[in-house]
Design an enzyme around this catalytic site. Structure first.
Site, mmCIF file in Angstrom:
data_model
loop_
_atom_site.group_PDB
_atom_site.id
_atom_site.type_symbol
_atom_site.label_atom_id
_atom_site.label_comp_id
_atom_site.label_asym_id
_atom_site.label_seq_id
_atom_site.Cartn_x
_atom_site.Cartn_y
_atom_site.Cartn_z
ATOM 1 N N HIS A 1 1.849 4.131 -3.080
ATOM 2 C CA HIS A 1 1.870 5.617 -2.782
ATOM 3 C C HIS A 1 3.336 6.266 -3.399
ATOM 4 O O HIS A 1 3.307 7.182 -4.137
ATOM 5 C CB HIS A 1 1.890 6.024 -1.339
ATOM 6 C CG HIS A 1 0.317 6.119 -0.826
ATOM 7 N ND1 HIS A 1 -0.908 6.428 -1.611
ATOM 8 C CD2 HIS A 1 -0.138 5.409 0.242
ATOM 9 C CE1 HIS A 1 -1.883 6.096 -0.936
ATOM 10 N NE2 HIS A 1 -1.478 5.410 0.034
ATOM 11 N N HIS B 1 0.802 -1.275 0.045
ATOM 12 C CA HIS B 1 -0.013 0.001 0.062
ATOM 13 C C HIS B 1 0.808 1.371 0.061
ATOM 14 O O HIS B 1 0.816 2.298 -0.967
ATOM 15 C CB HIS B 1 -0.966 -0.112 1.070
ATOM 16 C CG HIS B 1 -1.771 1.332 1.437
ATOM 17 N ND1 HIS B 1 -3.135 0.857 1.013
ATOM 18 C CD2 HIS B 1 -1.622 2.439 1.793
ATOM 19 C CE1 HIS B 1 -3.405 2.296 1.139
ATOM 20 N NE2 HIS B 1 -2.896 3.070 1.724
ATOM 21 N N GLU B 2 1.942 1.289 0.736
ATOM 22 C CA GLU B 2 2.721 2.560 0.926
ATOM 23 C C GLU B 2 3.618 2.588 -0.145
ATOM 24 O O GLU B 2 4.061 3.546 -0.664
ATOM 25 C CB GLU B 2 3.459 2.536 2.405
ATOM 26 C CG GLU B 2 2.641 2.504 3.536
ATOM 27 C CD GLU B 2 1.569 3.715 3.684
ATOM 28 O OE1 GLU B 2 1.855 4.957 2.952
ATOM 29 O OE2 GLU B 2 0.478 3.760 4.064
#
Length: 231
Positions: free
Chosen positions: A27, A23-24
């Site tokens: 980003h 997820h990170e």
């Protein structure tokens, strides 16, 4: 341990290492692709979990069923120079990564790999993994700061809606904390009805048709009050 079956505990551990890290990373990768080198300079353009996981957030994920990772630093001016949708795209990349992980976990079901040589517990684990990633997806799309959904909604909504979100922004963390304390978000994602509803989505993604095809011990885990999930 923590009142969970082995498959549920493994699903949470894998979520901690894989889902939050991916997820990170999503980003960071999307920000760099849009012209912002901040994540790279801060050492966040990596799949090394140590660069992303927050100790308290990781512990909360295992113990309480909801947690968080360290947010990726992004320069909004850099990404919006490439496109006005820059911050929306960077924010949406994280939940999209969780959706892709859920879809990847559905592949063995779609290919019929769990009807033969793969053990039954592995199918239960994959459905739990899909359930958790879908929970992270939907939770992060709540339009409250500091969740990703706030920036996505700010871009998609008309001016009036953006003004409302801007006024709510300073109070977003307090509102979100209040919802968690009152149990509204946890109840929506963690009640028996909410978990079974999320499970039905996971079954749809995996190609299963009924809850009877899911192992009974994993359904029991999802009905337990301590098996809530957020982000």
């Amino acid at each position: 341990m923590l009142g969970l079956s082995l498959s549920s505990l493994l699903a949470r551990l894998v979520t901690l290492v894989v889902a939050l890290t991916t997820h990170e990373f999503a980003h960071a990768w999307s920000a760099v692709r849009l012209g912002d080198d901040t994540p790279r300079l801060q050492g966040r353009l990596t799949l090394n979990p140590l660069a992303h996981l927050d100790p308290l957030g990781s512990l909360m994920l295992l113990v309480a069923g909801f947690g968080w990772a360290r947010p990726v630093p992004v320069n909004p001016y850099a990404v919006t120079r490439r496109t006005p949708a820059g911050m929306m795209l960077v924010s949406a990349a994280g939940p999209l990564a969780n959706l892709l992980l859920a879809l990847a976990a559905a592949v063995p079901f779609r290919l019929g790999m769990l009807t033969g040589w793969l053990p039954a517990w592995f199918g239960a684990f994959l459905l739990e993994f899909m359930f958790i990633n879908l929970g992270l997806l939907f939770f992060n799309l709540i339009p409250l700061f500091p969740l990703d959904g706030e920036k996505v909604a700010s871009y998609l909504l008309p001016a009036g809606g953006r003004d409302i979100l801007a006024r709510l922004r300073p109070y977003g963390p307090m509102i979100l904390l209040g919802l968690l304390v009152l149990g509204q978000v946890a109840r929506a994602l963690g009640s028996s009805r909410g978990r079974i509803g999320m499970l039905r989505i996971a079954l749809l993604v995996s190609g299963r048709r009924t809850l009877s095809e899911y192992s009974s011990h994993t359904l029991d885990d999802m009905r337990r009050p301590d098996s809530r999930l957020g982000s």
